[in-house]
Design a protein around this motif. Structure first.
Motif, PDB file in Angstrom:
ATOM      1  N   ALA A 116     -23.429  96.856 -31.379  1.00 16.53           N
ATOM      2  CA  ALA A 116     -22.286  96.454 -30.662  1.00 16.53           C
ATOM      3  C   ALA A 116     -21.790  95.339 -31.398  1.00 16.53           C
ATOM      4  O   ALA A 116     -20.482  94.904 -31.243  1.00 16.53           O
ATOM      5  N   ASN A 117     -22.497  94.623 -32.255  1.00 13.90           N
ATOM      6  CA  ASN A 117     -22.236  93.446 -32.985  1.00 13.90           C
ATOM      7  C   ASN A 117     -21.869  93.541 -34.451  1.00 13.90           C
ATOM      8  O   ASN A 117     -21.722  92.621 -35.141  1.00 13.90           O
ATOM      9  N   GLN A 118     -21.796  94.731 -35.011  1.00 14.53           N
ATOM     10  CA  GLN A 118     -21.454  95.056 -36.223  1.00 14.53           C
ATOM     11  C   GLN A 118     -20.146  94.999 -36.679  1.00 14.53           C
ATOM     12  O   GLN A 118     -19.661  94.499 -37.721  1.00 14.53           O
ATOM     13  N   ASN A 119     -19.011  95.382 -35.838  1.00 10.22           N
ATOM     14  CA  ASN A 119     -17.529  95.164 -36.005  1.00 10.22           C
ATOM     15  C   ASN A 119     -17.116  94.747 -34.754  1.00 10.22           C
ATOM     16  O   ASN A 119     -16.336  95.568 -33.950  1.00 10.22           O
ATOM     17  N   PRO A 120     -17.371  93.268 -34.332  1.00 15.62           N
ATOM     18  CA  PRO A 120     -16.829  92.989 -33.090  1.00 15.62           C
ATOM     19  C   PRO A 120     -15.458  92.916 -32.836  1.00 15.62           C
ATOM     20  O   PRO A 120     -14.502  92.614 -33.933  1.00 15.62           O
ATOM     21  N   GLN A 121     -14.756  93.488 -31.675  1.00 15.98           N
ATOM     22  CA  GLN A 121     -13.343  93.608 -31.626  1.00 15.98           C
ATOM     23  C   GLN A 121     -13.123  92.830 -30.394  1.00 15.98           C
ATOM     24  O   GLN A 121     -13.374  93.142 -29.211  1.00 15.98           O
ATOM     25  N   PRO A 122     -12.439  91.589 -30.357  1.00 11.48           N
ATOM     26  CA  PRO A 122     -11.851  90.643 -29.257  1.00 11.48           C
ATOM     27  C   PRO A 122     -10.900  91.487 -28.291  1.00 11.48           C
ATOM     28  O   PRO A 122     -10.272  92.445 -28.742  1.00 11.48           O
ATOM     29  N   GLU A 123     -11.053  91.018 -27.059  1.00  7.22           N
ATOM     30  CA  GLU A 123     -10.101  91.501 -26.073  1.00  7.22           C
ATOM     31  C   GLU A 123      -9.001  90.405 -25.584  1.00  7.22           C
ATOM     32  O   GLU A 123      -9.180  90.143 -24.456  1.00  7.22           O
ATOM     33  N   LEU A 124      -8.247  89.901 -26.467  1.00  6.28           N
ATOM     34  CA  LEU A 124      -7.421  88.731 -26.389  1.00  6.28           C
ATOM     35  C   LEU A 124      -6.211  89.063 -25.281  1.00  6.28           C
ATOM     36  O   LEU A 124      -5.602  90.338 -25.410  1.00  6.28           O
ATOM     37  N   GLU A 125      -5.818  88.043 -24.510  1.00  8.53           N
ATOM     38  CA  GLU A 125      -4.584  88.368 -23.746  1.00  8.53           C
ATOM     39  C   GLU A 125      -3.327  88.037 -24.959  1.00  8.53           C
ATOM     40  O   GLU A 125      -3.586  87.544 -25.733  1.00  8.53           O
ATOM     41  N   ASN A 126      -2.259  88.596 -24.127  1.00  7.67           N
ATOM     42  CA  ASN A 126      -1.096  88.534 -25.178  1.00  7.67           C
ATOM     43  C   ASN A 126      -0.589  87.090 -25.283  1.00  7.67           C
ATOM     44  O   ASN A 126       0.201  87.061 -26.576  1.00  7.67           O
ATOM     45  N   ASN A 127      -0.919  86.132 -24.765  1.00  6.02           N
ATOM     46  CA  ASN A 127      -0.834  84.604 -25.327  1.00  6.02           C
ATOM     47  C   ASN A 127      -1.858  84.111 -25.826  1.00  6.02           C
ATOM     48  O   ASN A 127      -1.804  82.855 -26.059  1.00  6.02           O
ATOM     49  N   GLU A 128      -2.918  84.731 -26.261  1.00  7.21           N
ATOM     50  CA  GLU A 128      -3.928  83.925 -26.900  1.00  7.21           C
ATOM     51  C   GLU A 128      -3.981  84.495 -28.395  1.00  7.21           C
ATOM     52  O   GLU A 128      -3.790  85.682 -28.895  1.00  7.21           O
TER      53      GLU A 128
END
Length: 215
Positions: free
Chosen positions: A157-169
């Motif tokens: 799960a940490n090999q290709n981390p993908q953030p889940e950012l809000e649209n103002n982040e």
């Protein structure tokens, strides 16, 4: 793709009517000093602390751990994020506000995943949850706990981390060697970045540990 902060800038600053305040407000506190004299104090107050919670949020010390490389220098996860109040891109640790009925540790694991994509877990030896700390108690009541998490780099799960950012982040995540944090902060400041107090305090702690041979 990492965000570009070059286009970020403050367009104007104006007074905020308290009825329009969503995140924070100003209050005037009347109190008596140690000599019994009545005085007043102006301060900021957060509006987002959940009922029943003793903190507003958490800061996260996230350290990469690779079981196949136990002798490697520990790497700390940092972020670049442009902040309107200081009109600058700030070097920060991952952090966030706590949700209702959420523990500080649960908040830290969730926020780390959302902001960086990394899956964190308590470090070996048990959880580290700091005492409640106040960011600027002479100005506001904002507080937090610092949580230490390990990021297992052997976890798929940490090999290709993908953030889940809000649209103002707009956050850029990176790592630096923990032992070099002080020097890295100095370099960032010279390049025009602002240094979050939590990062600066961690850097000071590392330098004190080196100077007084505490480890």
């Amino acid at each position: 793709m990492a965000p570009s902060f070059g286009q970020s800038k403050v367009l104007k600053t104006e007074p905020l009517d308290q009825k329009d305040a969503k995140w924070a407000t100003l209050v005037k506190t009347t109190y008596t000093d140690p000599e019994g004299v009545e005085r007043t104090w102006e301060s900021g107050e957060r509006l987002t602390r959940p009922s029943g919670s003793d903190i507003d949020g958490v800061g996260i010390v996230a350290i990469l751990e690779d079981p196949s490389k136990p002798d490697d220098t520990p790497q700390i996860v940092l972020q670049k994020q442009w902040r309107p109040p200081v009109n600058a891109t700030v070097i920060e640790v991952p952090a966030g506000l706590i949700d209702p009925k959420e523990t500080a540790e649960q908040c830290a694991i969730r926020e780390l995943k959302e902001e960086t994509g990394y899956v964190g877990k308590p470090m070996k030896g048990g959880s580290f949850v700091s005492p409640i700390m106040f960011n600027d108690p002479g100005f506001c009541n904002t507080n937090l706990r610092m949580i230490h998490l390990a990021i297992d780099m052997a976890d798929p799960a940490n090999q290709n981390p993908q953030p889940e950012l809000e649209n103002n982040e707009f956050i850029e995540t990176f790592t630096v060697p923990l032992k070099d944090l002080w020097d890295e902060c100095s370099k960032f400041e010279a390049e025009g970045y602002a240094i979050d107090a939590r990062v600066g305090t961690l850097a000071e702690g590392v330098e004190l540990a080196k100077r007084f041979r505490l480890a």
